[in-house]
Design an enzyme around this catalytic site. Sequence first.
Site, PDB file in Angstrom:
ATOM      1  N   PHE A  65       0.830  -1.296  -0.179  1.00 24.73           N
ATOM      2  CA  PHE A  65      -0.094  -0.038   0.175  1.00 24.73           C
ATOM      3  C   PHE A  65       1.022   1.217  -0.163  1.00 24.73           C
ATOM      4  CE2 PHE A  65      -3.289   3.021   1.088  1.00 24.73           C
ATOM      5  CZ  PHE A  65      -4.315   2.394   0.834  1.00 24.73           C
ATOM      6  N   ASN A 125      -3.817  -7.979  -8.712  1.00 21.22           N
ATOM      7  CA  ASN A 125      -2.498  -6.917  -9.346  1.00 21.22           C
ATOM      8  C   ASN A 125      -1.543  -7.871  -9.745  1.00 21.22           C
ATOM      9  OD1 ASN A 125      -0.087  -6.655  -7.340  1.00 21.22           O
ATOM     10  ND2 ASN A 125      -1.361  -7.588  -6.024  1.00 21.22           N
ATOM     11  N   PHE A 158       6.588  -5.373  -7.883  1.00 20.58           N
ATOM     12  CA  PHE A 158       7.625  -4.386  -7.137  1.00 20.58           C
ATOM     13  C   PHE A 158       7.926  -2.993  -7.798  1.00 20.58           C
ATOM     14  CE2 PHE A 158       9.350  -8.495  -5.091  1.00 20.58           C
ATOM     15  CZ  PHE A 158       8.113  -8.746  -4.431  1.00 20.58           C
ATOM     16  N   SER A 171       5.332 -12.912  -3.595  1.00 21.70           N
ATOM     17  CA  SER A 171       4.763 -12.389  -4.562  1.00 21.70           C
ATOM     18  C   SER A 171       4.739 -13.150  -5.969  1.00 21.70           C
ATOM     19  CB  SER A 171       5.623 -10.976  -4.862  1.00 21.70           C
ATOM     20  OG  SER A 171       5.013 -10.425  -6.028  1.00 21.70           O
ATOM     21  N   ASN A 203       4.336 -11.735  -8.680  1.00 25.31           N
ATOM     22  CA  ASN A 203       4.750 -11.168  -9.786  1.00 25.31           C
ATOM     23  C   ASN A 203       5.825 -10.734 -10.016  1.00 25.31           C
ATOM     24  OD1 ASN A 203       1.428 -10.483 -10.139  1.00 25.31           O
ATOM     25  ND2 ASN A 203       1.596  -9.130  -8.314  1.00 25.31           N
ATOM     26  N   THR A 204       6.931 -11.292  -9.448  1.00 21.94           N
ATOM     27  CA  THR A 204       8.275 -11.467  -9.740  1.00 21.94           C
ATOM     28  C   THR A 204       8.878 -12.726 -10.089  1.00 21.94           C
ATOM     29  OG1 THR A 204       8.723  -9.531  -8.521  1.00 21.94           O
ATOM     30  CG2 THR A 204      10.483 -10.905  -8.898  1.00 21.94           C
ATOM     31  N   LYS A 221       7.214 -13.821   4.834  1.00 24.59           N
ATOM     32  CA  LYS A 221       5.909 -13.771   4.256  1.00 24.59           C
ATOM     33  C   LYS A 221       5.551 -14.721   3.063  1.00 24.59           C
ATOM     34  CE  LYS A 221       2.452 -10.419   2.447  1.00 24.59           C
ATOM     35  NZ  LYS A 221       2.033  -9.107   2.396  1.00 24.59           N
ATOM     36  N   ASN A 237       0.365 -13.744   1.586  1.00 21.82           N
ATOM     37  CA  ASN A 237       0.238 -12.721   0.528  1.00 21.82           C
ATOM     38  C   ASN A 237      -0.850 -13.054  -0.637  1.00 21.82           C
ATOM     39  OD1 ASN A 237       1.512 -11.166  -1.657  1.00 21.82           O
ATOM     40  ND2 ASN A 237       3.463 -11.401  -1.252  1.00 21.82           N
TER      41      ASN A 237
HETATM   42  C1  LIG Z   1      -2.145  -3.744  -5.164  1.00 25.23           C
HETATM   43  C2  LIG Z   1      -1.440  -4.705  -3.938  1.00 25.23           C
HETATM   44  C3  LIG Z   1      -0.046  -4.374  -4.112  1.00 25.23           C
HETATM   45  C4  LIG Z   1       0.767  -5.350  -3.155  1.00 25.23           C
HETATM   46  N1  LIG Z   1       2.068  -5.251  -2.995  1.00 25.23           N
HETATM   47  C5  LIG Z   1       2.452  -6.132  -2.043  1.00 25.23           C
HETATM   48  C6  LIG Z   1       4.006  -5.962  -2.088  1.00 25.23           C
HETATM   49  O1  LIG Z   1       4.773  -5.298  -2.504  1.00 25.23           O
HETATM   50  N2  LIG Z   1       4.481  -6.871  -1.199  1.00 25.23           N
HETATM   51  C7  LIG Z   1       4.009  -7.708  -0.345  1.00 25.23           C
HETATM   52  O2  LIG Z   1       4.586  -8.545   0.354  1.00 25.23           O
HETATM   53  N3  LIG Z   1       2.566  -7.931  -0.694  1.00 25.23           N
HETATM   54  C8  LIG Z   1       1.791  -6.865  -1.376  1.00 25.23           C
HETATM   55  N4  LIG Z   1       0.415  -7.028  -1.416  1.00 25.23           N
HETATM   56  C9  LIG Z   1      -0.067  -8.296  -0.710  1.00 25.23           C
HETATM   57  C10 LIG Z   1      -0.862  -7.701   0.544  1.00 25.23           C
HETATM   58  O3  LIG Z   1       0.382  -6.953   1.298  1.00 25.23           O
HETATM   59  C11 LIG Z   1      -1.564  -8.722   1.286  1.00 25.23           C
HETATM   60  O4  LIG Z   1      -0.766  -9.929   1.621  1.00 25.23           O
HETATM   61  C12 LIG Z   1      -2.790  -9.092   0.310  1.00 25.23           C
HETATM   62  O5  LIG Z   1      -3.028  -8.403  -0.569  1.00 25.23           O
HETATM   63  C13 LIG Z   1      -3.650  -9.828   0.979  1.00 25.23           C
HETATM   64  O6  LIG Z   1      -4.507  -9.086   1.831  1.00 25.23           O
HETATM   65  P1  LIG Z   1      -5.725  -8.461   1.664  1.00 25.23           P
HETATM   66  O7  LIG Z   1      -6.636  -9.445   1.187  1.00 25.23           O
HETATM   67  O8  LIG Z   1      -6.286  -7.596   2.937  1.00 25.23           O
HETATM   68  O9  LIG Z   1      -5.546  -7.495   0.461  1.00 25.23           O
HETATM   69  C14 LIG Z   1      -0.066  -6.436  -2.515  1.00 25.23           C
HETATM   70  C15 LIG Z   1      -1.692  -6.452  -2.644  1.00 25.23           C
HETATM   71  C16 LIG Z   1      -2.025  -5.518  -3.466  1.00 25.23           C
HETATM   72  C17 LIG Z   1      -3.740  -5.612  -3.531  1.00 25.23           C
END
Ligand SMILES: Cc1cc2nc3c(=O)[nH]c(=O)nc-3n(C[C@H](O)[C@H](O)[C@H](O)COP(=O)(O)O)c2cc1C
Length: 345
Positions: A69, A116, A120, A180, A182-183, A218, A247
Amino acid sequence: MYQYIVKPLLFLFTPEKAHHISITILNVFLIFPFGKNVIRKLFFIESASLKLTKKNITFPNKVGLAAGFDKNGSFYKSFQHFGFGFFELGTVTPIAQPGNPKPRLFRLPKDEALINRMGFNNDGVDALVERLKKRPYNIVIGGNIGKNKNTPEEDAVNDYLICFRKLYNYVDYFAINVSSPNTPGLRNLQDKEPLTKLLNALKKEGSTFSVTRPILLKIAPDLSKEAIVEIVDVIKETGIDGVIATNTTISREHLKTSSTEISAIGAGGLSGKPLTEKSTEIISQLRNLLGDSYLIMGVGGIHSAKEASAKLAAGADVVQLYTGFIYEGPSLVKKINKSLLKRKV
Ligand SMILES: Cc1cc2nc3c(=O)[nH]c(=O)nc-3n(C[C@H](O)[C@H](O)[C@H](O)COP(=O)(O)O)c2cc1C
């Protein structure tokens, strides 16, 4: 007001634009002396009975903002007035990178979810360190670290070490992001051998500093039960301090959004409501395997105080929000803290 006015207006814009607009409006509002007071009056709860001390960290309350976020540490200071007890900044990488091409963030309103594939996008660890130099100490800050897209898998440990060293004196805990989707190749770091190597290297690096910062791993929600058992063994063997579960998921099961829309969106991590139960189950398995002493942060599909309580009951020490915050608004933080206060009296 959020549900009926703010959210419908923000949802007129693309998700990334809405993110920037809402933060800009908040920051403008906070320029005025009354701004901070109004927001704190509406949202902030402070009480000694909401505090938790574990692994040498004292959390002002159990509700945190999840990673992704505020990737660059640009606005957590404004967001603290919404009543969050802690902020996980990042994921940051050693070198700034733009992330994937846009569009890369999508709403699934019928599922109260997001997909998403940000990849990164971040300003790099040095920029985050600069912003943390004047950080407040009445909130807890986690540094979520990862590797650059162009770093080959065999050199990944070095990327984590660079971020770890640079952030060490500015954060209260570390989140090691190996989950993640996405990497490319990142999730392979969850396998026993590379994970052991990575966590041992970070533990060793941590021991060269005079203070100890907790290291949390994580993990993804897509791991099998057996893979989680193996990860728990690695956590115990390497002596790190806990886990953040979970995640986003690569699964697209049980969605109300049509499969045509889902395929048009394409690859990415799914977050929000469809993740609620899966992540809670994983937290429960982790707590059973790890016992009481490890720090577990629960995240994934918390959209209500009830869902936060379910994660805490399953064994999480604290919880984090991302997608629920987008769908429910800032009052969600207060609702969760209020319900936790009620349970104490
Ligand atoms: C747009 C977006 C970007 C995210 N970027 C990261 C990130 O950079 N690193 C990470 O560890 N998790 C990232 N997350 C994952 C969140 O930290 C979280 O683990 C995940 O969204 C599940 O929680 P939620 O259902 O409350 O969103 C991202 C999630 C979203 C939606």
